[in-house]
Enzyme design. Structure first.
Site, short mmCIF file in Angstrom:
data_model
loop_
_atom_site.label_atom_id
_atom_site.label_comp_id
_atom_site.label_asym_id
_atom_site.label_seq_id
_atom_site.Cartn_x
_atom_site.Cartn_y
_atom_site.Cartn_z
N GLU A 1 -5.63 -4.20 -1.70
CA GLU A 1 -6.11 -5.44 -1.08
C GLU A 1 -7.14 -6.19 -1.92
O GLU A 1 -7.44 -7.35 -1.65
CB GLU A 1 -6.74 -5.12 0.29
CG GLU A 1 -5.77 -4.57 1.32
CD GLU A 1 -5.61 -3.06 1.30
OE1 GLU A 1 -5.26 -2.48 2.34
OE2 GLU A 1 -5.82 -2.44 0.23
N LYS B 1 -15.89 15.99 11.28
CA LYS B 1 -16.98 15.96 12.24
C LYS B 1 -17.14 17.34 12.86
O LYS B 1 -16.29 17.80 13.63
CB LYS B 1 -16.75 14.92 13.32
CG LYS B 1 -18.00 14.64 14.16
CD LYS B 1 -17.89 13.35 14.93
CE LYS B 1 -19.24 12.96 15.53
NZ LYS B 1 -19.19 11.67 16.26
N THR C 1 0.84 -1.19 0.00
CA THR C 1 0.00 0.00 0.00
C THR C 1 0.88 1.25 0.00
O THR C 1 2.06 1.18 0.34
CB THR C 1 -0.91 0.02 1.24
OG1 THR C 1 -0.09 0.09 2.42
CG2 THR C 1 -1.79 -1.21 1.30
N TRP D 1 -21.45 14.83 10.29
CA TRP D 1 -20.37 14.52 9.37
C TRP D 1 -20.44 15.40 8.12
O TRP D 1 -21.51 15.63 7.56
CB TRP D 1 -20.42 13.06 8.95
CG TRP D 1 -20.15 12.08 10.06
CD1 TRP D 1 -21.04 11.24 10.65
CD2 TRP D 1 -18.90 11.86 10.70
NE1 TRP D 1 -20.42 10.50 11.63
CE2 TRP D 1 -19.09 10.85 11.69
CE3 TRP D 1 -17.61 12.41 10.56
CZ2 TRP D 1 -18.09 10.39 12.51
CZ3 TRP D 1 -16.60 11.93 11.38
CH2 TRP D 1 -16.84 10.94 12.34
#
Length: 538
Positions: free
Chosen positions: A326, A434, A181, A439
């Site tokens: 992944e 937040k 990654t 959100w």
């Protein structure tokens, strides 16, 4: 049913048998090279023979440190078809992360592009497992280097066997390749791909309702071959017999546009920053991209303005994809259902702007603290994925326990699902803002800003706030013709037509450039660190 093994040897055998005259067009430092698949297979067998003579064994890690070109494609099959494991190393990692991934993977042999030698020379004293270096160059003589022992790629091929046999008894569950990654936090995490996983992933992206890669295509992976297998395109294209175009080192928007025009590319893939640059180039150059039947965008959300330009002005279907290292990586695609045959242009843009439907073969769900979310296009939760080309652990990494639970990969991406089953990625968990207990999606704000005619790039990040906990701040790069002509207030007023007042950024900062990760995504961690200090001092 017959229990045949799903391995990569069948890919290259099929290309050799049925498509020996199809072409591989490769751009290197010295220019454009053309090979038939027949020539390519012989070179790949020579590479397998050469590596075997240098000590390559089953299970051994062989690293590539290279751009997108024919030699890299040769390694894509020479290594795994010999039972070894190809480690595609991200050339844009920091020296510390490069050292980590090479040592962690335990690479024994490195194949290195000539112009990238200094990056490995700088860390060679810290490489604990590398025993041999092979330089990939068009020149007759090897460049001067402190790497030792060092070999010439072409010299090795010339001395090796073009009839070298591949291993016919490979286990489909054996490792074939690995990528790490891009590591926005901590060390990169290793993902190992099995022959079976790559086989099934390749089959999936040949389906009509996914990418539809076929023998009739000329594919150009702009996404790097070290970035999640170039999204699987090189593997599938070899198997299906598609022509392939590799843009090579020092790639620019002009080079991409020229290759599409000259080679009649039908299918290409890359991250949003690539397509932003290509649009800019198309506006000033005389290019013909009408050969494209589809353009795939992944890695981050693309602005609707970019999608609209390709779809409506250039008549190129712009397909959003979602995936991860992944997931091999293709997991969802914004392909259109048949019910949209009479949809308006703007309705199509709305669908294309989402990450789309899960591809056949995988399962997804979105969950929050209340369980699986309703398909209302509003309720947010974390996206979970499972399937036969999804990893079930990281390579020798304790962080596996956080990401792989109950048979699912917890992606860390926050998404919503609409009533058609299309997902839309709202943010990474760490990038959501937040504010006052509610959100705010940084992705939605960014895409809205980049739809403004003056804005080239935009990244929105959270900064600490005494009352509201966090508030958004927008970092904006203007197009060349708009420097000094667009104000903060004008951009905020533009956003106010689309979002509630409490969503609007507290500030708009104009920048020359937004920092990016090694695979072209906005590096929000660096922006957050910079702005946190700045706003803490205010």
């Amino acid at each position: 049913m017959m229990n045949t093994q799903l391995t990569l040897t069948s890919f290259i055998q099929r290309a050799e048998k049925y498509f020996p005259q199809k072409q591989i067009i490769s751009r290197t430092l010295s220019g454009i090279h053309r090979f038939t698949y027949g020539q390519y297979v012989k070179r790949t067998k020579r590479l397998a023979s050469a590596l075997t003579s240098l000590g390559m064994e089953k299970g051994m890690k062989i690293g590539t440190f290279a751009w997108n070109h024919h030699r890299h494609l040769e390694a894509y099959f020479a290594v795994p078809c010999s039972g070894a494991v190809l480690h595609m190393i991200n050339i844009r990692l920091s020296p510390e992360h490069l050292t980590y991934v090479i040592n962690h993977a335990e690479d024994k042999i490195l194949l290195i592009d000539e112009d990238l030698i200094p990056l490995i020379e700088n860390i060679q004293d810290k490489l604990a497992t590398v025993e041999k270096y092979i330089i990939m160059t068009d020149k007759q003589e090897l460049p001067e280097t402190s790497l030792s022992p060092v070999y010439s790629y072409e010299d090795l091929l010339q001395k090796s066997d073009e009839n070298h046999p591949f291993d016919e008894h490979l286990d489909e569950n054996a490792p074939a390749g690995m990528c790490y990654t891009s590591a926005t936090t901590g060390n990169p995490k290793g993902v190992v791909y099995s022959h079976r996983g790559i086989y099934l992933h390749s089959m999936s992206i040949g389906l009509v309702d996914t990418l539809g890669i076929s023998e009739r295509d000329t594919c150009m992976p702009v996404v790097p071959m070290f970035h999640a297998n170039a999204w699987g395109m090189p593997f599938a294209a070899v198997w299906f017999g598609a022509n392939q175009v590799f843009p090579g080192p020092g790639m620019t928007p002009a080079i991409i546009a020229e290759l599409i025009t000259q080679e009649k590319v039908t299918f290409t893939a890359g991250v949003p920053t690539i397509w932003l640059g290509l649009l800019k180039e198309l506006e000033k150059g005389d290019y013909d991209i009408s050969s494209l039947r589809a353009l795939i965008c992944g890695g981050a959300a693309a602005p609707k303005s970019v999608i609209r330009a390709f779809e409506n002005k250039y008549h190129v279907p712009f397909i959003h994809g979602y995936g991860m290292t992944e997931t091999s990586p293709v997991a969802t695609l914004s392909t259109l259902k048949s019910g949209m045959v009479d949809a308006s242009k703007e309705e199509i843009i709305e669908v294309r702007a989402k990450q789309g439907l899960v591809v056949p073969g995988l399962d997804i769900k979105i969950v929050n603290e209340n369980g699986e979310v309703p398909w209302d296009g509003k309720t947010m939760g974390e996206l979970l994925i499972r399937g036969p080309w999804v990893a079930d652990e990281y390579y020798k990494d304790d962080r596996s326990a956080d990401a792989f639970k109950d048979g699912w990969l917890y992606t860390g991406d926050i998404a919503v699902m609409d009533m058609e089953g299309c997902i839309k990625i709202m943010d990474r968990t760490k990038d959501l803002i937040k504010s006052g207990g509610e959100w705010i999606s940084s992705v939605d704000l960014e895409n809205a800003l980049m739809s403004h005619e003056a804005v080239f790039e935009a990244a929105v990040v959270a900064v600490p706030h005494e009352k509201w906990q966090e508030r958004p701040v927008a970092c904006v790069v203007l197009k060349d013709d708009y420097h000094g002509k667009v104000s903060k207030d004008e951009l905020l007023e533009y956003l106010s037509r689309q979002f509630a007042k409490w969503w609007l950024p507290d500030d708009v900062l104009f920048m020359e450039e937004i920092p990016k990760t090694s695979v072209g995504k906005f590096l929000k961690r660096a922006l957050r660190d910079q702005l946190k200090e700045q706003y803490s001092n205010n």
